[in-house]
Structures are given as C-alpha cells and as structure tokens.
Enzyme design. Structure first.
Site, PDB file in Angstrom:
ATOM      1  N   ARG A  29       0.819  -1.224   0.000  1.00 16.70           N
ATOM      2  CA  ARG A  29       0.000   0.000   0.000  1.00 16.70           C
ATOM      3  C   ARG A  29       0.850   1.271   0.000  1.00 16.70           C
ATOM      4  NH1 ARG A  29      -5.170  -0.940   3.851  1.00 16.70           N
ATOM      5  NH2 ARG A  29      -6.186  -2.560   2.616  1.00 16.70           N
TER       6      ARG A  29
ATOM      7  N   LYS B 284     -16.205 -15.640   5.894  1.00 12.82           N
ATOM      8  CA  LYS B 284     -17.490 -15.183   6.409  1.00 12.82           C
ATOM      9  C   LYS B 284     -18.497 -14.868   5.320  1.00 12.82           C
ATOM     10  CE  LYS B 284     -15.748 -12.526  10.226  1.00 12.82           C
ATOM     11  NZ  LYS B 284     -15.900 -11.112  10.496  1.00 12.82           N
TER      12      LYS B 284
ATOM     13  N   GLY C 185      -6.846  -7.839   0.384  1.00 17.22           N
ATOM     14  CA  GLY C 185      -6.893  -8.566   1.653  1.00 17.22           C
ATOM     15  C   GLY C 185      -6.188  -9.904   1.556  1.00 17.22           C
TER      16      GLY C 185
ATOM     17  N   GLY D  17     -12.136  -4.387   2.581  1.00 18.40           N
ATOM     18  CA  GLY D  17     -13.553  -4.062   2.773  1.00 18.40           C
ATOM     19  C   GLY D  17     -14.090  -3.115   1.705  1.00 18.40           C
TER      20      GLY D  17
HETATM   21  C1  3PG Z   1      -8.398  -1.515   5.334  1.00 15.58           C
HETATM   22  O1  3PG Z   1      -7.211  -1.668   5.515  1.00 15.58           O
HETATM   23  O2  3PG Z   1      -9.089  -2.248   4.592  1.00 15.58           O
HETATM   24  C2  3PG Z   1      -9.060  -0.379   6.054  1.00 15.58           C
HETATM   25  O3  3PG Z   1      -8.117   0.454   6.634  1.00 15.58           O
HETATM   26  C3  3PG Z   1      -9.951  -1.011   7.074  1.00 15.58           C
HETATM   27  O4  3PG Z   1     -10.731  -0.047   7.684  1.00 15.58           O
HETATM   28  P1  3PG Z   1     -11.655  -0.490   8.897  1.00 15.58           P
HETATM   29  O5  3PG Z   1     -10.772  -0.737  10.077  1.00 15.58           O
HETATM   30  O6  3PG Z   1     -12.592   0.657   9.096  1.00 15.58           O
HETATM   31  O7  3PG Z   1     -12.381  -1.736   8.468  1.00 15.58           O
END
Ligand code: 3PG
Length: 420
Positions: A42, A203, A378, A401
């Site tokens: 990132r 999930k 992710g 997310g």
């Molecule tokens: C991420 O890395 O996807 C976001 O910083 C997550 O944000 P959140 O903690 O509000 O889910």
C-alpha cells in the site's frame, strides 16, 4: 464509460499545501520489541502520486489510519515504522508528527518548505475521528489548500479524515484511487462475457451483498472457503454450526438470517444453467462437489477427501479445510472459459500449506487463462504474494472491505466529492 473522477491534471498543484490522504493500513510485524512494516504494497502503490506532488513542489501532509486503536494513543499502532519505510522508498525525509492536532503540530506544519513530506500520526488515535466530530474535519482542512485522495482501501468509511476533509477542500483522486475505480468499475457496468466470479473466504456476512449484486451480472459464481458451508447447508447438507460462523447466541441468530439469505440466493438461481462450451453446461451458482476434511479427534492432523455427491450430512468429527481435487479441477476448467474473472477470498484455510492446494490450483488456472483477471485485496492478495503469482493477474486491488462495498453496489461515500 463509467464514472468520471477528478484527477491530478484537473487542479493546479504547483507549490500547494496538499493533504495527501492515503491508506497506509499495513501489516506490522514485531521484531525484538520494535515494529516493522510486514508488507509495503500500500505504500508502494502511493509512490507515483507522491512523486507527482514532489515534482510540483508541493508541501505534502500525509494522512491515514492504521488498525483500530479506537481513539486512544496506542504505541503498537504508531505510524513510525510506516514513515520509516516510506522514507526508505522515496529516499527523502518523512517527518512523523507526534499527534494529529494541537499547537505543536500546527507549528511544524507552518514551518514546511516546498517538497517537504510530513506525516500526521494515526488519525484513529483521535477520539474526534472515532466520534465523527466535525471540528476535526475543520482542523484537518485548515492544514492544506486541497486534498489528493489516494486511499481507496479506506474510502468505504464516512469519517472526518475521509468525507470530512473532502467536503471542505478542493479534492482530486491520486493515481491509485483512479486505477482502482477504473479496474473495478467495469465489473459492475460493462463486464465482458463469459464473466466468472470466484468467491471464498471465511465469512458469508461480509459477502452476501456482493453475491447478490454480482450474481445477475456474472455468468457463473464459484463458491469456496468456509463461505461454501453456508450454501451447502442451505442446500440441505447438514453441517455443524461451528463450521459455519461463530457460536454465540447473537451469532447464531445472525446465522439464521444469513441462511435465509443464502436460501433465497439458491432459490433465485435454481435451474439456471449456463453453457460455457461443449460438455460444460453448469449451474449459475456452483458449490464444491468435494471437500478436504481434517480430523478433529486425531492428533496427527489426519485428512481425507469427502465426496459430497448424494450426501445429506457431513461427518461431525471432521473440519472442512479446503475444496477437494474434483472441485478444484471443475473450477479450473470453468475459469479457463472466462473472458473476465473477479476473485475474492481464499478457497480453503490457506494459512496452512496443506490446505492451500485447492486455492493454488484455481489461482494457477486463472493466472494461465486469457481472461482479464481482477482480484479483490486482503487475504487473496496476501495469498498471491506468498505464491508469487501476483504478476500473472491483470489487476490486484489494494482494498479489502472497500472492494466488497464497492462491488456490493453501494456508492463509496468519498465518491460524491471526487466525481467530475
Ligand atoms: C483496510 O485496511 O481495509 C481499512 O483500513 C480497514 O478499515 P476499517 O478498520 O474501518 O475496516
């Protein structure tokens, strides 16, 4: 086609004070009591924009959150290792300020010279951020002339550090934000067909809206991971509740609701078949036909393959860790027919190598296909990195997310401030 967003060329940035909003929510690893950046993807993805700002002699004020410290100053979530890593990459000083607001911060900002890079501390150390306090939006906006927004991974949240600053200052997208929307947008607006979606992960609660939104747009949705257990149960295969999602009463109630949704989804695609070529007429929603099971009782991690054909129950003393070889072969043959693939979520418990085989086989099939392949970030991004497959995919998002939100069809709250 798609959404027109304000870009760097839409604003005169020469010599400006820029609030550079990034998503440096990176994994940190502890080594001898000190933290280091575990994965700098990132940070790397923001460098192109940062160089653009430096070339225009901007004063760059970096703003991000990391983790969920909940409005409390928490040393383990300090951005110190992030500032250090950024400084190494960009080969310039990056001064991390010891806070987000206050006279000391303001003084430091007022002393900035063109091409200086300053990083505010983790904005989630501020209770004002947590409480959506508009005073914080006002304070942060006062630091700069404009916002360059490159924080796609945090763009699904409505906070002073996201929508708060965007609503108060002239704002444009950085390169990374623009490329995320350019890559993900067509999945919703104008997919090329055959369009195959591969969904895994743990999930179902995270994915239900995504499935509902993508199902009508995709030709086929392939399901794996623990997510599949919910659908298998909805199809009438008895599977222990503990394998599905959590055990508390509240979670059980929530599960019931989610099953109802899973059942609705199954019903909505019942008898819908797609013809992907000779001998490949398949249901629109495809569930695993076999699973790799791991014994709960044996101490030796005993595993076996369970064929699901004709079954209405699954043995209770086993945990289901991966899609089986027949499923992996079926999914691979399907993705090879695609022109567009979206993949999110590992198909098994890939943290353990012995349960990564199914995901790896399908990942290699996607990598080897001629399709445009787009991966939601992710865990999936981590998997591809671990197996050095990332380069074989057309686009790997930095969002977690945010990808799910965007593809669920809900407008990201930041976008209304960034559209042309
Ligand atoms: C991420 O890395 O996807 C976001 O910083 C997550 O944000 P959140 O903690 O509000 O889910």
């Amino acid at each position: 086609m798609g959404m027109k967003l304000k870009s760097l060329s839409d604003i005169d940035l020469k010599g400006k004070r820029v609030l550079f909003r990034v998503a440096y929510d990176v994994p940190l690893i502890e080594k001898n009591g000190r933290y280091e950046v575990g994965d700098d993807t990132r940070i790397q993805s923001s460098i192109k924009t940062l160089r653009y700002l430096l070339a225009r002699r901007c004063k760059v004020i970096i703003l991000t959150w990391l983790g969920r410290p909940g409005g409390v100053v928490t040393p383990a979530y300090s951005l110190a290792p992030v500032a250090k890593r950024l400084s190494e990459i960009i080969k310039r000083d990056v001064a991390l300020l010891d806070g987000i607001t206050g006279p000391v911060v303001e003084k430091k900002l007022s002393e900035m010279n063109p091409k200086d890079i300053v990083m505010l501390e983790n904005v989630r150390f501020s209770p004002q951020e947590e409480h959506h306090d508009d005073d914080l939006s006002r304070t942060l906006s006062g630091y700069a002339d404009c916002v360059v927004f490159d924080a796609f991974a945090q763009s699904h949240r409505d906070y002073p550090s996201t929508t708060g600053i965007l609503s108060r200052l002239p704002s444009v997208c950085g390169y990374d934000m623009a490329s995320e929307i350019a890559a993900l947008g067509p999945l919703l607006i104008k997919p090329t067909y055959p369009f195959v979606v591969v969904l895994g992960g743990a999930k179902i609660s995270d994915k239900i809206d995504l499935i509902a939104n993508l199902l009508p747009k995709a030709d086929v949705v392939l399901i794996g991971g623990a997510l599949a257990h919910n659908f298998l149960k909805a199809r009438g295969i008895k599977i222990a509740a503990s394998l599905v999602e959590g055990q508390s009463l509240e979670l059980k109630r929530e599960q019931k609701k989610l099953f109802a949704v899973a059942e609705d989804i199954m019903r909505s695609v019942k008898d819908t078949y797609v013809n992907l070529g000779p001998g490949l007429s398949i249901p629109k929603l495809v569930l695993p036909i076999d699973l790799v099971a791991c014994s709960k009782v044996s101490s030796e991690n005993k595993t076996k393959i369970i064929n699901l054909e004709g079954r209405t129950t699954l043995p209770w003393n086993w945990t289901y860790m991966d899609i089986g070889p027949q499923t992996a072969a079926l999914y691979s043959s399907i993705v090879k027919k695609a022109k567009l693939i979206f993949w999110n979520g590992p198909l098994g418990y890939t943290e353990k190598r012995e349960f990564a085989a199914g995901t790896l086989e399908v990942a290699k099939a996607i990598a080897g296909s001629h399709a445009r392949s787009i991966v939601g970030g992710g865990d999936t991004e981590g998997f591809l990195r671990a197996y050095r497959l990332k380069k074989s995919f057309s686009y790997v998002s930095t969002g977690g997310g945010a990808v799910l939100e965007f593809l669920s069809g809900r407008e990201l709250p930041v976008l209304s401030y960034l559209k042309k």
